[in-house]
Design a protein around this motif. Sequence first.
Motif, PDB file in Angstrom:
ATOM      1  N   ALA A 143       0.854  -1.193   0.000  1.00  0.00           N
ATOM      2  CA  ALA A 143       0.000   0.000   0.000  1.00  0.00           C
ATOM      3  C   ALA A 143       0.884   1.234   0.000  1.00  0.00           C
ATOM      4  CB  ALA A 143      -0.926   0.010   1.210  1.00  0.00           C
ATOM      5  N   VAL A 149       3.223   3.854   6.126  1.00  0.00           N
ATOM      6  CA  VAL A 149       2.086   2.934   6.243  1.00  0.00           C
ATOM      7  C   VAL A 149       2.505   1.703   7.036  1.00  0.00           C
ATOM      8  CG1 VAL A 149       0.443   1.497   4.989  1.00  0.00           C
ATOM      9  CG2 VAL A 149       1.117   3.709   4.059  1.00  0.00           C
ATOM     10  N   MET A 151       1.010  -2.183   8.156  1.00  0.00           N
ATOM     11  CA  MET A 151      -0.024  -3.141   7.754  1.00  0.00           C
ATOM     12  C   MET A 151      -0.106  -4.279   8.762  1.00  0.00           C
ATOM     13  SD  MET A 151      -0.111  -3.310   3.609  1.00  0.00           S
ATOM     14  CE  MET A 151       1.466  -4.119   3.367  1.00  0.00           C
ATOM     15  N   ALA A 171      -4.325  -1.488   6.261  1.00  0.00           N
ATOM     16  CA  ALA A 171      -3.238  -0.539   5.998  1.00  0.00           C
ATOM     17  C   ALA A 171      -3.582   0.777   6.684  1.00  0.00           C
ATOM     18  CB  ALA A 171      -3.046  -0.333   4.494  1.00  0.00           C
TER      19      ALA A 171
END
Length: 344
Positions: A143, A149, A151, A171
């Motif tokens: 992502a 980010v 996850m 995410a």
Amino acid sequence: MKKKLKVFIPIIIILIIFLVGLFVMVRDTSKIELKEDKFVYELGDEITSDISYYLKDADSTKNIKNYELKSELLKNRDGKFVMEDNEFVPVGKYEFNIKYKSKEQRFVVEVVDTIAPEFISSKDKIELEETEEEVDLLTNFEAKDLSQVTMSIDGEYDSSKAGEYQLKVIAKDESDNISTKEFLLKVNEKKKEIISNKSTSQQKNNVSSNNVSNQQSKPVNSNSTSQNTSSIGYRKDISNSYVNQINAYRKANGLSELPVTSETQTEADRRAKELVNYYSHDGVGYGFGEIIGHGDSGGDFITAWKNSPPHNASMLREQNTAIAASVYEVNGHWYAVVSFRMDY
């Protein structure tokens, strides 16, 4: 006297009106009036340095070129405000100041992040074989966002147990914006390999003298089915030769030789004895692969395995990390197994 006073009063009034008008004409009536007290930008958007964007009724404002716009933390560059060494202005609040002559007006520019991460790589279905090794499902997803980010996987699953698991990948960016995607994890039963045909007892074994174990037992007579038809127990001399032959075979095919570990040897010995009563792959341990065979003592199992495509592939599998072999003899009959530690 009254007549003079009556004449004088209008003159005073006219004079006052004249003076007021003159004051209005010479006085600078420009005002700093802002559209808002706070201006909001989305993360990644350009923060303009165009003063008219911030002023109310900017088109009617005189001498707008004489207005000055500054920020303590941001620099005015090429028509926009930027932060040194940053691709874009980070999330936060920034004070700005507009000046015109002796007038000054302060306001705030706030940079916010309201956009969730975007999946650029994902799978709707992931399949794997039963394994007790740790499986990182996040390698199947990617992502992107203007901030970092993180996850994670939402849901429970057991990679060592066959079945289907409905899961969700999450995410999240630094501003707690979240994107999710559901996917199916299918854990398949481990493929089982079996060799069912007997090996001939008249074929000659190539037994190496370089044993990996200090335990020695009676060598094999390749010209007879068995020297002792009442023998029962492990044939370490034969199992050691299997390891040497398979490692030599791997090396000849450009693969690394495999070490013998105590863990793998324990697995092989256990399985060889189990095959006497139940000839099946059902008892193979988690994290291991194996090839098996049985037949009269003195049989050439290595050649039989090489001639069988699935067993040959098992011996030459790149994911093998360790090896051990075991042969259990019962009254002139051999039950052989080669165990491989797997790295999926």
